[in-house]
Design a protein around this motif. Sequence first.
Motif, PDB file in Angstrom:
ATOM      1  N   LYS A 154      -4.309  -6.182  10.651  1.00  0.00           N
ATOM      2  CA  LYS A 154      -3.959  -7.370  10.312  1.00  0.00           C
ATOM      3  C   LYS A 154      -2.709  -7.860  11.273  1.00  0.00           C
ATOM      4  CE  LYS A 154      -6.074  -7.727   6.411  1.00  0.00           C
ATOM      5  NZ  LYS A 154      -6.922  -8.577   6.368  1.00  0.00           N
ATOM      6  N   LEU A 161      -2.625   0.963  -4.199  1.00  0.00           N
ATOM      7  CA  LEU A 161      -3.004  -0.198  -4.513  1.00  0.00           C
ATOM      8  C   LEU A 161      -2.205  -1.474  -4.072  1.00  0.00           C
ATOM      9  CD1 LEU A 161      -5.453  -1.463  -6.529  1.00  0.00           C
ATOM     10  CD2 LEU A 161      -3.887  -1.292  -8.282  1.00  0.00           C
ATOM     11  N   LEU A 162      -0.920  -1.412  -4.483  1.00  0.00           N
ATOM     12  CA  LEU A 162      -0.066  -2.524  -4.430  1.00  0.00           C
ATOM     13  C   LEU A 162       0.080  -2.618  -2.851  1.00  0.00           C
ATOM     14  CD1 LEU A 162       2.376  -1.779  -7.402  1.00  0.00           C
ATOM     15  CD2 LEU A 162       0.828  -3.545  -7.154  1.00  0.00           C
ATOM     16  N   GLU A 163       0.255  -1.677  -2.130  1.00  0.00           N
ATOM     17  CA  GLU A 163       0.804  -1.688  -0.659  1.00  0.00           C
ATOM     18  C   GLU A 163      -0.758  -2.324   0.133  1.00  0.00           C
ATOM     19  OE1 GLU A 163       2.584  -1.231   2.860  1.00  0.00           O
ATOM     20  OE2 GLU A 163       3.313  -1.613   0.680  1.00  0.00           O
ATOM     21  N   CYS A 164      -1.817  -1.868  -0.264  1.00  0.00           N
ATOM     22  CA  CYS A 164      -2.979  -2.530   0.081  1.00  0.00           C
ATOM     23  C   CYS A 164      -3.065  -3.946  -0.038  1.00  0.00           C
ATOM     24  CB  CYS A 164      -3.992  -1.852  -0.402  1.00  0.00           C
ATOM     25  SG  CYS A 164      -4.465  -0.197   0.269  1.00  0.00           S
ATOM     26  N   TYR A 165      -2.857  -4.483  -1.001  1.00  0.00           N
ATOM     27  CA  TYR A 165      -2.762  -5.944  -1.491  1.00  0.00           C
ATOM     28  C   TYR A 165      -1.837  -6.585  -0.784  1.00  0.00           C
ATOM     29  CZ  TYR A 165      -6.618  -6.186  -4.784  1.00  0.00           C
ATOM     30  OH  TYR A 165      -8.066  -5.871  -5.194  1.00  0.00           O
ATOM     31  N   ARG A 166      -0.739  -5.981  -0.646  1.00  0.00           N
ATOM     32  CA  ARG A 166       0.552  -6.463  -0.017  1.00  0.00           C
ATOM     33  C   ARG A 166       0.042  -6.812   1.510  1.00  0.00           C
ATOM     34  NH1 ARG A 166       4.233  -5.720   3.688  1.00  0.00           N
ATOM     35  NH2 ARG A 166       3.655  -3.573   4.029  1.00  0.00           N
ATOM     36  N   GLY A 192      -2.730  -7.118   2.786  1.00  0.00           N
ATOM     37  CA  GLY A 192      -3.916  -8.008   2.737  1.00  0.00           C
ATOM     38  C   GLY A 192      -5.482  -7.708   2.680  1.00  0.00           C
ATOM     39  N   ILE A 193      -5.965  -7.308   1.781  1.00  0.00           N
ATOM     40  CA  ILE A 193      -7.262  -6.623   1.332  1.00  0.00           C
ATOM     41  C   ILE A 193      -7.801  -7.743   0.554  1.00  0.00           C
ATOM     42  CG2 ILE A 193      -6.681  -4.131   1.792  1.00  0.00           C
ATOM     43  CD1 ILE A 193      -6.755  -4.109  -1.326  1.00  0.00           C
ATOM     44  N   ALA A 194      -9.299  -7.611   0.681  1.00  0.00           N
ATOM     45  CA  ALA A 194     -10.097  -8.353  -0.117  1.00  0.00           C
ATOM     46  C   ALA A 194     -10.469  -7.899  -1.553  1.00  0.00           C
ATOM     47  CB  ALA A 194     -11.309  -8.893   0.680  1.00  0.00           C
ATOM     48  N   GLY A 195     -10.196  -6.244  -1.404  1.00  0.00           N
ATOM     49  CA  GLY A 195     -10.697  -5.694  -2.731  1.00  0.00           C
ATOM     50  C   GLY A 195     -10.271  -4.428  -2.806  1.00  0.00           C
ATOM     51  N   TYR A 196     -10.238  -3.865  -3.972  1.00  0.00           N
ATOM     52  CA  TYR A 196      -9.951  -2.469  -4.078  1.00  0.00           C
ATOM     53  C   TYR A 196     -10.916  -1.698  -5.027  1.00  0.00           C
ATOM     54  CZ  TYR A 196      -6.657   1.542  -4.144  1.00  0.00           C
ATOM     55  OH  TYR A 196      -6.191   3.042  -3.800  1.00  0.00           O
TER      56      TYR A 196
END
Length: 136
Positions: free
Chosen positions: A74, A96-101, A103-107
């Motif tokens: 990123k 999960l929260l760290e990945c979205y923070r 900047g991911i497109a999906g989990y």
Amino acid sequence: MKALKILLIEDDMIEIMKLNRAVSSLKLDHKIIETNNGEDALTFLEKKEELPDIILLDLNMPKINGIEFLSILKKDDVLKYIPTIILTTSSNQKDLLECYRIGIAGYVLKPLKYEEYVSKIEKLLAYWSINELKNI
């Protein structure tokens, strides 16, 4: 539907075979580029020759884990736009929260049953093959 170039970052050979088998059994025409860890994936991506349409990333890997890989990805002005989907067995809320923070497109959680896995992969790839991907 568009054939995708998929970069799979996964250290477990069984998981790599499982994804290839699922794509093959669904008769999908996607190209899967395999790397076994985040370091190899970064080396491949930094060449910027054949950039993937999407990245499927496992979180639990040696050398650079998935979250460390995401953080590096990123920070790159070109690579940061490649949609990255976490494909993992970890249902850890913190991950999960760290990945979205970052900047991911999906989990996506890998189910134990193969049929459920194929179904999830089919839906995931169908979505990204109709999605308007920006050509970097």
